[in-house]
Scaffold this motif. Structure first.
Motif, mmCIF file in Angstrom:
data_model
loop_
_atom_site.group_PDB
_atom_site.id
_atom_site.type_symbol
_atom_site.label_atom_id
_atom_site.label_comp_id
_atom_site.label_asym_id
_atom_site.label_seq_id
_atom_site.Cartn_x
_atom_site.Cartn_y
_atom_site.Cartn_z
ATOM 1 N N UNK A 252 -6.228 5.563 5.885
ATOM 2 C CA UNK A 252 -6.695 4.724 6.993
ATOM 3 C C UNK A 252 -8.167 5.006 7.278
ATOM 4 N N UNK A 253 -8.555 6.290 7.208
ATOM 5 C CA UNK A 253 -9.954 6.647 7.452
ATOM 6 C C UNK A 253 -10.894 6.001 6.460
ATOM 7 N N UNK A 254 -10.508 6.002 5.175
ATOM 8 C CA UNK A 254 -11.338 5.383 4.145
ATOM 9 C C UNK A 254 -11.457 3.886 4.369
ATOM 10 N N UNK B 48 -0.154 -3.345 13.974
ATOM 11 C CA UNK B 48 -0.645 -4.681 14.334
ATOM 12 C C UNK B 48 -2.054 -4.925 13.810
ATOM 13 N N UNK B 49 -2.739 -3.843 13.398
ATOM 14 C CA UNK B 49 -4.098 -3.980 12.870
ATOM 15 C C UNK B 49 -4.109 -4.253 11.366
ATOM 16 N N UNK B 50 -2.940 -4.240 10.757
ATOM 17 C CA UNK B 50 -2.872 -4.457 9.311
ATOM 18 C C UNK B 50 -3.494 -5.785 8.887
ATOM 19 N N UNK B 51 -3.241 -6.903 9.581
ATOM 20 C CA UNK B 51 -3.879 -8.168 9.191
ATOM 21 C C UNK B 51 -5.406 -8.122 9.276
ATOM 22 N N UNK B 52 -5.925 -7.321 10.204
ATOM 23 C CA UNK B 52 -7.384 -7.198 10.340
ATOM 24 C C UNK B 52 -7.957 -6.503 9.106
ATOM 25 N N UNK B 53 -7.286 -5.443 8.656
ATOM 26 C CA UNK B 53 -7.719 -4.760 7.435
ATOM 27 C C UNK B 53 -7.661 -5.704 6.236
ATOM 28 N N UNK B 54 -6.619 -6.537 6.200
ATOM 29 C CA UNK B 54 -6.487 -7.478 5.081
ATOM 30 C C UNK B 54 -7.644 -8.477 5.055
ATOM 31 N N UNK C 82 -9.280 -0.512 -2.406
ATOM 32 C CA UNK C 82 -8.059 0.180 -2.815
ATOM 33 C C UNK C 82 -7.382 0.824 -1.611
ATOM 34 N N UNK C 83 -8.189 1.444 -0.732
ATOM 35 C CA UNK C 83 -7.627 2.058 0.473
ATOM 36 C C UNK C 83 -7.035 0.999 1.392
ATOM 37 N N UNK C 84 -7.698 -0.151 1.497
ATOM 38 C CA UNK C 84 -7.205 -1.233 2.367
ATOM 39 C C UNK C 84 -5.861 -1.751 1.873
ATOM 40 N N UNK C 85 -5.671 -1.767 0.562
ATOM 41 C CA UNK C 85 -4.412 -2.274 -0.005
ATOM 42 C C UNK C 85 -3.208 -1.494 0.516
ATOM 43 N N UNK C 86 -3.359 -0.190 0.687
ATOM 44 C CA UNK C 86 -2.239 0.637 1.169
ATOM 45 C C UNK C 86 -2.243 0.876 2.658
#
Length: 382
Positions: free
Chosen positions: A187-189, A269-275, A326-330
């Motif tokens: 998450x940090x990356x 809930x922040x997962x879509x934002x990372x995507x 790559x970090x965002x994918x997981x």
């Protein structure tokens, strides 16, 4: 024999160098003199006359006149073959001595070449030359910062030690939870993308190549004096402002996405934002290399030095978002894992209150069994 006094009846004649040098008519060569035999015919006098008038022949005579005293010393006492042989012998001995004495030196050089640390000498000397003019006072801010960091690390270690204390119930509960260190790092990356986006948007309106610097760079490009690598970097530099404008527009659109407004207290809930961020590549330009090229051309020019400073700013921000894809994918799985971790830990720290019945608190199961046994005993005795 003098060149001008050749016997017409002779078929051959011996030409003595001393007689040529002296210009006389010595019929017999003197001992030790340099002489040679040539064939005679009716054309010889004319050829000799022609030879005497040639500049090369005059230069040869002048050279032999200079050497004549040295040739006279060889008069019947020294053999030329012997002298040449001696020179050859001495030369061979000198070469052998040189090769023999060089063996130790070459061995020493080979030993030095095998010392790995010596390969770092050039780098060390280069560093010394580069920083020779740096005063120790310039390291004060760094030293102060290191001292502050050491103090914080010490405090952190003390806190960790307190958590390891067996009498600390929170520490026990935390140890019992699952290890989420990898999820936290992931998450940090991924989150670094947002810090870079924030830095770029805060620098909104940044101009790398302004109207004053642009013609200077174009002149360098048109001069034909740059190597292909430098030329390519400068061409990319002239296109950089347009690429930055496009990226900033995309990021501003991202800020207005309804996905961001839909987030809540749950990390997942922040997962879509990372995507969303994972769909933006940023810029893969070599800002550091561009800054180096501009610095070479600047030669104290303030407009180009401003360009270099802006490029260094972009390099510090880091706009290549693909490094974090790559970090965002997981991220989604990591965020869900962290939600479960915090919920479990919070439940252990603040357990729910015991359930109560309408007539009062529920009795402990052991107490109910004891009361039941007492009632049964009384009914039997009655």
């Amino acid at each position: 024999m003098c060149v001008s006094c050749w016997p017409a009846t002779l078929s051959t004649a011996t030409l003595s160098l001393p007689s040529l040098l002296a210009g006389g008519a010595a019929a017999v060569p003197c001992p030790g003199s340099l002489h040679f035999t040539i064939a005679l015919d009716d054309k010889i006098p004319a050829e000799l006359e022609k030879l005497k008038n040639m500049e090369v022949f005059k230069d040869l005579l002048a050279a032999f006149k200079t050497l004549k005293p040295h040739f006279d010393r060889f008069n019947g006492t020294v053999s030329m073959d012997k002298q040449v042989k001696q020179i050859e012998t001495d030369f061979i001995k000198t070469i052998n001595d040189y090769i023999g004495d060089s063996t130790g030196f070459l061995t020493m050089l080979q030993n030095l070449h095998n010392i790995t640390e010596l390969k770092l000498v050039d780098d060390a000397i280069g560093a010394l030359r580069k920083y020779r003019g740096v005063s120790i006072e310039s390291f004060d801010p760094v030293a102060t910062e290191i001292k502050d960091v050491r103090s914080k690390i010490k405090d952190f270690k003390e806190k960790i030690g307190e958590m390891k204390d067996t009498g600390n119930p929170e520490a026990k509960m935390l140890v019992q939870e699952s290890d989420v260190s990898k999820d936290s790092e992931n998450i940090g990356s991924a989150t670094r993308v947002f810090s870079k986006i924030k830095s770029l948007l805060e620098s909104d309106g940044i101009v790398i190549v302004d109207s004053l610097a642009k013609p200077i760079i174009e002149n360098f490009l048109n001069s034909g004096q740059l190597d292909p690598t430098e030329q390519k970097k400068l061409q990319q530099l002239l296109q950089l402002d347009g690429e930055l404008d496009k990226l900033s527009t995309t990021l501003k659109t991202l800020q207005l996405s309804p996905v961001i407004a839909a987030t809540d207290a749950n990390l997942s809930s922040f997962s879509p934002v990372y995507n969303l961020a994972g769909k933006i590549n940023g810029l893969q330009s070599d800002f550091y290399g561009m800054a180096g090229s501009v610095d070479k051309l600047a030669q104290g020019n303030q407009e180009l030095l401003k360009v270099k400073k802006q490029l260094e700013l972009l390099n510090a921000i880091g706009l290549d978002f693909t490094k974090h894809h790559e970090a965002i994918t997981g991220t989604q799985k990591s965020l869900e894992t962290m939600d479960l971790f915090f919920a479990s830990f919070a439940k252990k720290i603040n357990p729910p209150p015991p359930q109560t019945s309408p007539s009062g608190p529920l009795k402990n199961e052991a107490v109910l069994e004891e009361e039941l046994d007492s009632e049964n005993s009384m009914s039997v005795t009655g």
